[in-house]
Design an enzyme around this catalytic site. Structure first.
Site, PDB file in Angstrom:
ATOM      1  N   ASP A  33       0.852  -1.196   0.000  1.00 44.17           N
ATOM      2  CA  ASP A  33       0.000   0.000   0.000  1.00 44.17           C
ATOM      3  C   ASP A  33       0.889   1.248   0.000  1.00 44.17           C
ATOM      4  O   ASP A  33       1.887   1.319   0.711  1.00 44.17           O
ATOM      5  CB  ASP A  33      -0.910  -0.013   1.227  1.00 44.17           C
ATOM      6  CG  ASP A  33      -2.072   0.959   1.086  1.00 44.17           C
ATOM      7  OD1 ASP A  33      -3.215   0.504   0.977  1.00 44.17           O
ATOM      8  OD2 ASP A  33      -1.817   2.192   1.090  1.00 44.17           O
ATOM      9  N   ILE A  34       0.508   2.227  -0.786  1.00 44.54           N
ATOM     10  CA  ILE A  34       1.307   3.454  -0.906  1.00 44.54           C
ATOM     11  C   ILE A  34       1.277   4.284   0.378  1.00 44.54           C
ATOM     12  O   ILE A  34       2.167   5.095   0.627  1.00 44.54           O
ATOM     13  CB  ILE A  34       0.811   4.286  -2.115  1.00 44.54           C
ATOM     14  CG1 ILE A  34       1.892   5.219  -2.612  1.00 44.54           C
ATOM     15  CG2 ILE A  34      -0.467   5.052  -1.787  1.00 44.54           C
ATOM     16  CD1 ILE A  34       1.591   5.817  -3.984  1.00 44.54           C
ATOM     17  N   ASN A  91     -12.812  -3.405   2.303  1.00 44.28           N
ATOM     18  CA  ASN A  91     -13.757  -2.291   2.359  1.00 44.28           C
ATOM     19  C   ASN A  91     -14.666  -2.373   1.134  1.00 44.28           C
ATOM     20  O   ASN A  91     -14.186  -2.593   0.015  1.00 44.28           O
ATOM     21  CB  ASN A  91     -13.005  -0.958   2.368  1.00 44.28           C
ATOM     22  CG  ASN A  91     -12.185  -0.776   3.623  1.00 44.28           C
ATOM     23  OD1 ASN A  91     -12.594  -1.181   4.711  1.00 44.28           O
ATOM     24  ND2 ASN A  91     -11.014  -0.178   3.485  1.00 44.28           N
ATOM     25  N   GLU A  99     -12.402   3.242  -1.372  1.00 47.68           N
ATOM     26  CA  GLU A  99     -11.984   4.375  -2.199  1.00 47.68           C
ATOM     27  C   GLU A  99     -11.638   3.954  -3.621  1.00 47.68           C
ATOM     28  O   GLU A  99     -11.886   4.708  -4.566  1.00 47.68           O
ATOM     29  CB  GLU A  99     -10.782   5.071  -1.554  1.00 47.68           C
ATOM     30  CG  GLU A  99     -11.153   5.787  -0.257  1.00 47.68           C
ATOM     31  CD  GLU A  99      -9.951   6.375   0.454  1.00 47.68           C
ATOM     32  OE1 GLU A  99      -8.830   6.265  -0.062  1.00 47.68           O
ATOM     33  OE2 GLU A  99     -10.164   6.940   1.538  1.00 47.68           O
ATOM     34  N   VAL A 100     -11.031   2.799  -3.762  1.00 49.14           N
ATOM     35  CA  VAL A 100     -10.635   2.340  -5.098  1.00 49.14           C
ATOM     36  C   VAL A 100     -11.621   1.250  -5.547  1.00 49.14           C
ATOM     37  O   VAL A 100     -11.733   0.209  -4.898  1.00 49.14           O
ATOM     38  CB  VAL A 100      -9.194   1.789  -5.090  1.00 49.14           C
ATOM     39  CG1 VAL A 100      -8.821   1.295  -6.488  1.00 49.14           C
ATOM     40  CG2 VAL A 100      -8.213   2.854  -4.611  1.00 49.14           C
ATOM     41  N   HIS A 104     -10.107  -5.338  -3.674  1.00 49.54           N
ATOM     42  CA  HIS A 104      -8.795  -5.559  -3.068  1.00 49.54           C
ATOM     43  C   HIS A 104      -8.970  -5.991  -1.628  1.00 49.54           C
ATOM     44  O   HIS A 104      -9.884  -5.541  -0.937  1.00 49.54           O
ATOM     45  CB  HIS A 104      -7.925  -4.303  -3.140  1.00 49.54           C
ATOM     46  CG  HIS A 104      -8.590  -3.061  -2.641  1.00 49.54           C
ATOM     47  ND1 HIS A 104      -9.517  -2.358  -3.395  1.00 49.54           N
ATOM     48  CD2 HIS A 104      -8.485  -2.393  -1.466  1.00 49.54           C
ATOM     49  CE1 HIS A 104      -9.941  -1.307  -2.695  1.00 49.54           C
ATOM     50  NE2 HIS A 104      -9.331  -1.316  -1.515  1.00 49.54           N
ATOM     51  N   HIS A 106      -7.009  -5.913   1.920  1.00 52.56           N
ATOM     52  CA  HIS A 106      -5.891  -5.370   2.687  1.00 52.56           C
ATOM     53  C   HIS A 106      -5.384  -6.466   3.631  1.00 52.56           C
ATOM     54  O   HIS A 106      -6.191  -7.088   4.332  1.00 52.56           O
ATOM     55  CB  HIS A 106      -6.343  -4.203   3.573  1.00 52.56           C
ATOM     56  CG  HIS A 106      -6.868  -3.006   2.861  1.00 52.56           C
ATOM     57  ND1 HIS A 106      -6.149  -1.836   2.735  1.00 52.56           N
ATOM     58  CD2 HIS A 106      -8.050  -2.767   2.256  1.00 52.56           C
ATOM     59  CE1 HIS A 106      -6.869  -0.928   2.088  1.00 52.56           C
ATOM     60  NE2 HIS A 106      -8.038  -1.469   1.790  1.00 52.56           N
TER      61      HIS A 106
HETATM   62  P1  5GP Z   1      -9.838   1.323   0.084  1.00 54.32           P
HETATM   63  O1  5GP Z   1     -10.144   2.511   0.934  1.00 54.32           O
HETATM   64  O2  5GP Z   1     -10.402   1.446  -1.290  1.00 54.32           O
HETATM   65  O3  5GP Z   1     -10.179   0.012   0.743  1.00 54.32           O
HETATM   66  O4  5GP Z   1      -8.270   1.259  -0.019  1.00 54.32           O
HETATM   67  C1  5GP Z   1      -7.537   1.774  -1.081  1.00 54.32           C
HETATM   68  C2  5GP Z   1      -6.078   1.688  -0.695  1.00 54.32           C
HETATM   69  O5  5GP Z   1      -5.313   1.896  -1.856  1.00 54.32           O
HETATM   70  C3  5GP Z   1      -5.641   2.724   0.338  1.00 54.32           C
HETATM   71  O6  5GP Z   1      -5.116   2.059   1.480  1.00 54.32           O
HETATM   72  C4  5GP Z   1      -4.586   3.550  -0.403  1.00 54.32           C
HETATM   73  O7  5GP Z   1      -3.513   3.922   0.422  1.00 54.32           O
HETATM   74  C5  5GP Z   1      -4.170   2.613  -1.510  1.00 54.32           C
HETATM   75  N1  5GP Z   1      -3.712   3.282  -2.716  1.00 54.32           N
HETATM   76  C6  5GP Z   1      -4.335   4.314  -3.362  1.00 54.32           C
HETATM   77  N2  5GP Z   1      -3.656   4.659  -4.462  1.00 54.32           N
HETATM   78  C7  5GP Z   1      -2.580   3.823  -4.525  1.00 54.32           C
HETATM   79  C8  5GP Z   1      -1.505   3.697  -5.453  1.00 54.32           C
HETATM   80  O8  5GP Z   1      -1.388   4.404  -6.439  1.00 54.32           O
HETATM   81  N3  5GP Z   1      -0.585   2.725  -5.183  1.00 54.32           N
HETATM   82  C9  5GP Z   1      -0.696   1.896  -4.105  1.00 54.32           C
HETATM   83  N4  5GP Z   1       0.263   0.971  -3.934  1.00 54.32           N
HETATM   84  N5  5GP Z   1      -1.704   1.999  -3.214  1.00 54.32           N
HETATM   85  C10 5GP Z   1      -2.633   2.947  -3.428  1.00 54.32           C
END
Ligand code: 5GP
Length: 120
Positions: A33-34, A91, A99-100, A104, A106
């Protein structure tokens, strides 16, 4: 939800933006994760276009699903997460704080992860 072909993980899968890869198989990719929320924070994604866990479980083939869970198991073992334990989170949607919009999982570990739910 219609799959957004331009979401950030789709761009990673296309090679348009880089990732810090942890694992790759035919149907699954995992990368750090970034913005890590724990000492180890790995995201595991199917290569197919699935928006969330329900879409993946409903519409991915048995091969894709088997490959995904085999990847989760291998990563948990090979990255040492399984020794002391870890948390896996998917999530989902608006209330889940996703968010994405590409499914995925985690994997968070490397220290005690704390409470199940924070209120912030
Ligand atoms: P969500 O909130 O959708 O479950 O989690 C999305 C995750 O993707 C977040 O933890 C965020 O830090 C990670 N993320 C967002 N953009 C990028 C990216 O460009 N590269 C990587 N490696 N992680 C990302």
């Amino acid at each position: 939800m219609t799959y957004d072909q331009d979401n950030i993980f789709a761009k990673i899968l296309k090679g348009d933006i880089p990732c810090d890869k942890v694992f790759e198989s035919e149907k699954t990719l995992a990368f750090n994760d970034i913005s890590p929320a724990a000492p180890r924070h790995i995201l595991v994604i199917p290569k197919g276009p699935y928006t969330d866990i329900v879409d993946f479980a409903s519409n991915a083939s048995q091969d894709e699903q088997a490959d995904f869970w085999a990847a989760v198991t291998k990563i948990a073992q090979d990255e040492g997460l399984n020794e002391k334990g870890f948390r896996s989170i998917a999530n989902t949607g608006e209330h889940g704080g996703q968010e994405v919009p590409h499914f995925h999982l985690h994997l968070l570990g490397g220290e005690p992860i704390g409470k199940m739910r924070s209120k912030d």
